[in-house]
Design an enzyme around this catalytic site. Structure first.
Site, PDB file in Angstrom:
ATOM      1  N   GLN A  94       0.739  -1.190  -0.204  1.00 35.52           N
ATOM      2  CA  GLN A  94      -0.100   0.009  -0.072  1.00 35.52           C
ATOM      3  C   GLN A  94       0.928   1.088  -0.145  1.00 35.52           C
ATOM      4  O   GLN A  94       0.832   2.255  -0.837  1.00 35.52           O
ATOM      5  CB  GLN A  94      -0.937   0.033   1.178  1.00 35.52           C
ATOM      6  CG  GLN A  94      -1.913  -1.084   1.215  1.00 35.52           C
ATOM      7  CD  GLN A  94      -3.066  -0.797   0.282  1.00 35.52           C
ATOM      8  OE1 GLN A  94      -3.251   0.432  -0.331  1.00 35.52           O
ATOM      9  NE2 GLN A  94      -3.952  -1.564  -0.169  1.00 35.52           N
TER      10      GLN A  94
ATOM     11  N   HIS B 144       2.556   1.845  -3.386  1.00 34.75           N
ATOM     12  CA  HIS B 144       1.655   2.568  -4.348  1.00 34.75           C
ATOM     13  C   HIS B 144       1.595   3.967  -4.001  1.00 34.75           C
ATOM     14  O   HIS B 144       1.531   5.132  -5.121  1.00 34.75           O
ATOM     15  CB  HIS B 144       0.354   1.891  -4.417  1.00 34.75           C
ATOM     16  CG  HIS B 144      -0.633   2.881  -5.177  1.00 34.75           C
ATOM     17  ND1 HIS B 144      -0.697   2.852  -6.348  1.00 34.75           N
ATOM     18  CD2 HIS B 144      -1.593   3.752  -4.646  1.00 34.75           C
ATOM     19  CE1 HIS B 144      -2.133   3.620  -6.869  1.00 34.75           C
ATOM     20  NE2 HIS B 144      -2.392   4.147  -5.607  1.00 34.75           N
ATOM     21  N   GLU B 145       1.385   4.501  -2.723  1.00 36.44           N
ATOM     22  CA  GLU B 145       1.281   5.789  -2.312  1.00 36.44           C
ATOM     23  C   GLU B 145       2.541   6.887  -2.764  1.00 36.44           C
ATOM     24  O   GLU B 145       2.523   8.125  -3.136  1.00 36.44           O
ATOM     25  CB  GLU B 145       0.882   5.962  -0.743  1.00 36.44           C
ATOM     26  CG  GLU B 145      -0.198   5.240  -0.358  1.00 36.44           C
ATOM     27  CD  GLU B 145      -1.366   6.136  -0.858  1.00 36.44           C
ATOM     28  OE1 GLU B 145      -1.377   7.290  -1.261  1.00 36.44           O
ATOM     29  OE2 GLU B 145      -2.607   5.400  -0.916  1.00 36.44           O
ATOM     30  N   THR B 146       3.780   6.099  -2.917  1.00 34.01           N
ATOM     31  CA  THR B 146       4.792   6.654  -3.187  1.00 34.01           C
ATOM     32  C   THR B 146       5.715   6.282  -4.420  1.00 34.01           C
ATOM     33  O   THR B 146       6.805   6.829  -4.602  1.00 34.01           O
ATOM     34  CB  THR B 146       6.029   6.299  -2.062  1.00 34.01           C
ATOM     35  OG1 THR B 146       6.231   4.987  -1.871  1.00 34.01           O
ATOM     36  CG2 THR B 146       5.327   7.063  -0.672  1.00 34.01           C
TER      37      THR B 146
ATOM     38  N   ARG C 216      -1.962  -1.157  -6.588  1.00 33.83           N
ATOM     39  CA  ARG C 216      -1.787  -1.663  -5.426  1.00 33.83           C
ATOM     40  C   ARG C 216      -1.559  -3.248  -4.876  1.00 33.83           C
ATOM     41  O   ARG C 216      -0.799  -3.948  -4.582  1.00 33.83           O
ATOM     42  CB  ARG C 216      -3.102  -1.103  -4.327  1.00 33.83           C
ATOM     43  CG  ARG C 216      -3.124   0.376  -4.149  1.00 33.83           C
ATOM     44  CD  ARG C 216      -4.218   0.595  -3.643  1.00 33.83           C
ATOM     45  NE  ARG C 216      -4.567   2.169  -3.465  1.00 33.83           N
ATOM     46  CZ  ARG C 216      -4.331   2.909  -2.458  1.00 33.83           C
ATOM     47  NH1 ARG C 216      -3.474   2.657  -1.630  1.00 33.83           N
ATOM     48  NH2 ARG C 216      -4.493   4.034  -2.550  1.00 33.83           N
TER      49      ARG C 216
END
Length: 340
Positions: free
Chosen positions: A150, A153-155, A302
């Site tokens: 997770q 994916h955010e970074t 993700r």
């Protein structure tokens, strides 16, 4: 008895023998992994064809190509050592494995190069004793894979034809591009003039209410100094693990979901929210990514990170990886915003 009759008899015998034997892997066999990196089919059998590695595959769905160190330099194994972390989580993810999974995080093309260190990750994790330490080894590895999946994916800084593929570029970014104030004036945590509460750190902590609540729990002045999340790597990781471990009603914690300690309510079940990695996506960004009825790029990204990390760490994926059919947690509730 004719030759054809004998052939039919032995074919039937073989078929019944195979069907009657115990399954080899996955949930049908106590979450066992297939030997040699083989795919585990949805029915619990090991193999390498699309029947095993395609839709419903439970683990190692690349068919043995990942996690064991290839000659292209894209996969890295670990050396089995503690790598200087005093034993905490080193049996699950030593430094060499961390470096291999987040291979390009220190690449010169990444704005966060040099920031996300293994020692900072371990130092932050020690403040949350249950993180990565709940259940058996398969569950512990699954939680680390889910957290890194997770947050990667955010970074992410990856793209479809990036070196070593898109899932080698997690932890490339530190701060949201085009940072905005993200100030909710109705929150108990009033915004400080001139401060911006945009996404920062592994989980891209956003909004004044998250900075305020997180700061209270960690005893840090994050509402007054949100920049700490982008200047101190230990604090940055702490905010991400805090969010992972913190239930915020009506949402459970990501930790409870991935460790099997969340029981969906009747309302959750009616909304299609069932245990699995997909609910974590719903917790993080459900209002944008969930309940669309079919695949979207963010969900797929993700899941791609998660599967790669599960394969590399040697654990199974579990069920319900997406949130395509799940209504967001905030659906129909006025005033409830996504946390990211």
């Amino acid at each position: 008895m004719s030759v054809w009759a004998l052939f039919a008899f032995f074919s039937l015998f073989l078929s019944l023998s195979v069907r009657g034997s115990a399954e080899q892997c996955g949930r049908q066999a106590g979450d066992a992994l297939c030997p040699g990196g083989l795919c585990c089919s949805s029915y619990g059998w090991c193999g390498t064809t699309v029947d095993y590695c395609g839709i419903g595959c439970q683990s190692q769905c690349d068919g043995g190509g990942g996690g064991d160190g290839g000659d292209d330099g894209c996969d890295g194994g670990d050396d089995g050592g503690g790598d200087g972390d005093d034993g905490y989580l080193s049996d699950i993810i030593p430094k060499s494995k961390f470096d291999a999974l987040l291979k390009f995080r220190n690449d010169a093309r990444c704005p966060a190069a040099g920031f996300y260190t293994y020692n900072a990750f371990i130092s932050a994790a020690k403040e949350f004793p249950d993180f990565g330490n709940t259940g058996d080894d398969l569950m512990r590895k699954r939680e680390i894979a889910a957290f890194l999946g997770q947050t990667s994916h955010e970074t992410t800084g990856g793209w479809p034809d990036a070196p070593c593929g898109p899932y080698a570029w997690g932890y490339c970014y530190l701060k949201e591009i085009n940072c905005q104030p993200y100030c909710d004036p109705s929150s108990n945590y009033q915004c400080v003039a001139g401060k911006q509460y945009c996404g920062r750190g592994p989980i891209q902590l956003s909004w004044n209410y998250n900075y305020g609540l997180c700061g209270d729990d960690l005893k840090l002045p994050l509402l007054q100094e949100p920049e700490l999340v982008e200047t101190d790597p230990v604090i940055s990781f702490k905010t991400a693990i805090w969010f992972w471990m913190k239930p915020q009603s009506p949402k459970p914690s990501c930790h409870a979901v991935i460790t099997g300690n969340w029981t969906p309510s009747a309302a959750d079940l009616e909304a299609g929210r069932v245990p699995g990695y997909g609910v974590i996506t719903n917790i993080i960004n459900g209002g944008i990514e969930c309940g669309q009825g079919g695949p979207n790029a963010a969900n797929e990204d993700r899941i791609g990170f998660y599967k790669k990390y599960c394969d590399s760490l040697g654990t199974t994926y579990g069920s319900n990886l997406d949130c395509y059919q799940q209504r967001p947690f905030g659906y129909g509730l006025s005033g409830l915003k996504d946390t990211m």
